[in-house]
Design an enzyme around this catalytic site. Structure first.
Site, PDB file in Angstrom:
ATOM      1  N   ARG B  12       0.845  -1.199   0.000  1.00  0.00           N
ATOM      2  CA  ARG B  12       0.000   0.000   0.000  1.00  0.00           C
ATOM      3  C   ARG B  12       0.883   1.253   0.000  1.00  0.00           C
ATOM      4  NH1 ARG B  12      -0.644   4.649   2.686  1.00  0.00           N
ATOM      5  NH2 ARG B  12      -0.216   3.542   4.644  1.00  0.00           N
ATOM      6  N   ASP B  13       1.582   1.505   1.085  1.00  0.00           N
ATOM      7  CA  ASP B  13       2.325   2.764   1.228  1.00  0.00           C
ATOM      8  C   ASP B  13       3.482   2.845   0.238  1.00  0.00           C
ATOM      9  OD1 ASP B  13       2.919   5.236   2.230  1.00  0.00           O
ATOM     10  OD2 ASP B  13       3.656   4.567   4.168  1.00  0.00           O
ATOM     11  N   HIS B 205       3.762   4.034  13.003  1.00  0.00           N
ATOM     12  CA  HIS B 205       4.066   4.015  11.572  1.00  0.00           C
ATOM     13  C   HIS B 205       5.174   5.042  11.359  1.00  0.00           C
ATOM     14  CE1 HIS B 205       3.046   3.812   7.195  1.00  0.00           C
ATOM     15  NE2 HIS B 205       3.528   5.036   7.232  1.00  0.00           N
ATOM     16  N   HIS B 207       8.702   6.622   9.389  1.00  0.00           N
ATOM     17  CA  HIS B 207       9.492   6.746   8.159  1.00  0.00           C
ATOM     18  C   HIS B 207      10.954   6.950   8.535  1.00  0.00           C
ATOM     19  CE1 HIS B 207       6.136   7.666   5.011  1.00  0.00           C
ATOM     20  NE2 HIS B 207       5.818   6.670   5.793  1.00  0.00           N
ATOM     21  N   CYS B 238       4.667   9.055   1.505  1.00  0.00           N
ATOM     22  CA  CYS B 238       3.407   9.744   1.182  1.00  0.00           C
ATOM     23  C   CYS B 238       3.604  10.680   0.000  1.00  0.00           C
ATOM     24  CB  CYS B 238       2.913  10.531   2.387  1.00  0.00           C
ATOM     25  SG  CYS B 238       1.457  11.517   2.003  1.00  0.00           S
ATOM     26  N   ASN B 247       9.943   4.877   3.807  1.00  0.00           N
ATOM     27  CA  ASN B 247       9.363   4.068   4.869  1.00  0.00           C
ATOM     28  C   ASN B 247      10.468   3.360   5.635  1.00  0.00           C
ATOM     29  OD1 ASN B 247       6.360   3.817   5.095  1.00  0.00           O
ATOM     30  ND2 ASN B 247       6.559   3.615   2.870  1.00  0.00           N
TER      31      ASN B 247
END
Lengths: 306, 306
Positions: B12-13, B205, B207, B238, B247
Site C-alpha cells: 500500500r504505502d 508508523h 518513516h 506519502c 518508509n
C-alpha cells in the site's frame, strides 16, 4: 539540558580506510570548520607507522595545528607505547589505544594476543600518566567480530578489568564491525560499568553497517553514555574488519540529539557545510547520511530552542 | 519473549508512491512470499478511487487472494466511509483511516478539515462496527508536517480523543513526514495513551527520511508499542508530503528486533529473498536497507536463539 559530547573521528577512522591521502591543508580546513561549527573534540589522526597507513603520516602536524584552536580537545589514536610517545611529543590532549576483544582480530590487526596487548597498554598508560595526558582504552570488536562471530560479554568485562589494572583511565565500547543491537548495547554497557565503575565508561564508538547506529545511540543514552564518536559523512570504517564500513554519520547524530533536546553545542547548518571540504578534497568519495539529503525538519529550530 | 507484530505496508504505502503499476500477479507473489517468511499482517492496498491512484485499483482482488493465506491478517487503508464499505465488501480483517493531525495537510490531501474528517471517521466506524471488522485510525503527520511545521501535541491528544468518541477502536501514531525524534516518540506516545487508554495505542508508523526510523522504534518499544509498520526495501512514502519518502525498511527492522530477542516470527533470510520479486516486477526501482547489503551478523542465529 544534558550535555552530550560528539567526538569527530572522521579525520582518523574515516581517512585511514580510504586509499587516497587527503592533503594536509584540506584536513586542516576540515578540522577548523568542524570546530567552528561547535564540535568540541576531534580525533585528528593516528600515530601508526606511515608505511602502514600513509594517510596518517601528517598526524603530528595536525595535532600542532588543532591545538591552536581554542576550546578544542585534540585526541589521537595510538596503536602501542611507541605511538603513545609520539602522541605526547606532538602535544595531544588525550589518546586512545584500541584493544580488540576478539583475540583473532587483535592478532590479525596488530599481531598481538591479549596478554601482549595488556602489556602494551600498561607501557602506553605509563607514558601518558608521566605526561599527565588522558589515556583511554577502546574496547574494540566488543559487540562481535567478523572473524570470531560472537564475543563473550564475560570476556569483555574481564579484559576491561585487566585493562583498568594496566592503567586505563577510561573506556569506550567500540562496535568496530557494526554488530551491536540496542539490547546488547544496554546489557554490555551495564556489565562493563558494574565491573570498572560508572565514570570509567562514558563513550560509545558505533558503526552504522546495518543501519542500527542511531538506535544504539538511544540505548546508550539510557545507560548514561555521554560521548559518542561519529564521522562526518559516515566516512570510513575499520580496514581490517571486512564489511565493517560505515561509521555513525555525524550530521544525522547531531540532528537527532539536538532535536531530542540534548546540548551538543553543534550548529547543524554549519556542520552540513563542512561536507563540501571533503567533497572537494576527495572528489567522488562516497559520503553518507540522511540529513544532508532531507534537510532538518521545518520546525527543527523550535525543537532545539525548546 | 515479547511478541512484536510487524505490519508490512509496502503493497500500500510503497506502491501508491510509485508511478508505475505493479502487475497483480507480482503483488500476489510478494504478499504470498512475505507471509511465507512469517509476516503476520499485510496492508495489501487502499480503497481509493482508481482514477486517483491506479496503482491501488486491484485492492479488492488482493484482499480476496490474501484472505486465502492461513494465519495472515489482511488489512487495507480506507480514505473515507465509502472506502470502508468497499473494504467490508472485499472481506478485510481490518482497516485503517488516516486522520491528518495537520489540518493543512488534511485539506491538501483529502480536501477535508478536521470536523469533516471526524464525521467521516464516525461514518466509517459505524460501517466497520456493523460488519464486526477492526477499525483503526492512523494519526498521520502526528510528529510534524512539511507544510505547517510543528504540530502541537495537545492538538494530537485532543483529536485522538475526538476520534475515539467517533468510534476508533485503535490508533497508530504516524510519522508521515519523517519528522519524529526518539524523545518526541516517547512523549507523544505517553500523552496519547494517557488520553485514550493504553490498549488503544499499540502501533507506530515510522518513516526513515532522516535516518531516525530505528532509533524511534527503540523509543516506541520502551513505551510499550507492540506493532510497527514497515515497507520491504523501504519502498514508498506519502506522495502528498514532499520530501517524506522513505518508509522504515522491513528487513532492517526484522534484523534489529530479532537480534534484540523479540519474537517477530519472521525468518530474515526468507524475507531478504522477497526483494527479488520487487526487483523483477519494478526493474530499476530504488530499494533501500542496510541489512540486504551487509547481511546479518555472523552470530545472528545465536542471537535469535538466545
Amino acid at each position: 539540558m544534558t550535555e552530550i559530547l560528539i567526538s569527530e573521528v572522521g579525520p582518523r577512522d574515516g581517512l585511514q580506510s580510504i586509499e587516497r591521502v587527503m592533503p594536509l591543508e584540506a584536513k586542516k580546513r576540515w578540522i577548523a570548520a568542524e570546530a567552528a561549527a561547535g564540535v568540541k573534540e576531534i580525533e585528528v589522526g593516528s600515530f601508526v607507522p606511515p608505511k602502514l597507513l600513509p594517510q596518517m603520516a601528517d598526524t603530528a602536524k595536525l595535532v600542532a595545528f588543532a591545538k591552536g584552536i581554542a576550546g578544542l580537545t585534540v585526541v589521537t589514536l595510538v596503536p602501542n607505547a611507541r605511538g603513545a610517545q609520539f602522541a605526547i611529543d606532538a602535544g595531544v590532549d588525550g589518546m586512545s589505544i584500541p584493544f580488540s576483544m576478539s583475540e583473532t582480530h587483535s592478532i590479525k590487526n596488530v599481531r598481538k594476543d591479549h596478554p601482549a596487548m595488556l602489556a602494551e597498554i600498561a607501557a602506553a598508560a605509563e607514558i601518558a600518566r608521566g605526561a599527565g595526558v588522558h589515556f583511554a582504552v577502546g574496547l574494540s570488536t566488543a559487540f562481535g567480530c567478523t572473524m570470531e562471530g560472537a564475543v563473550s560479554e564475560d570476556q569483555v568485562v574481564r579484559l576491561a578489568e585487566q585493562a583498568a589494572e594496566a592503567g586505563a583511565q577510561e573506556f569506550s565500547l567500540s562496535d568496530t564491525t557494526g554488530y551491536a543491537d540496542p539490547a546488547q548495547v544496554r546489557r554490555l554497557t551495564r556489565k562493563v560499568k558494574a565491573a570498572v565503575g560508572d565514570e570509567m565508561l562514558t563513550t560509545l564508538h558505533l558503526h552504522n553497517t546495518r543501519g542500527l547506529g542511531l538506535a544504539n545511540v538511544v540505548a546508550g543514552l539510557e545507560e548514561g553514555i555521554t560521548t559518542f564518536d561519529a564521522s562526518l559523512g559516515g566516512l570510513g570504517g575499520c580496514p581490517f574488519a571486512p564489511g565493517a564500513s560505515g561509521n555513525l554519520v555525524t550530521e544525522d547524530l547531531v540532528l537527532m540529539l539536538n532535536s531530542m533536546g540534548y546540548d551538543t553545542g553543534i550548529d547543524l547548518e554549519k556542520l552540513l557545510e563542512v561536507r563540501a571540504i571533503i567533497e572537494e578534497a576527495l572528489p567522488g568519495e562516497p559520503l553518507y547520511g540522511f540529513t544532508p539529503d532531507a534537510g532538518p525538519m521545518l520546525d527543527y529550530k523550535d525543537r532545539v530552542a525548546a
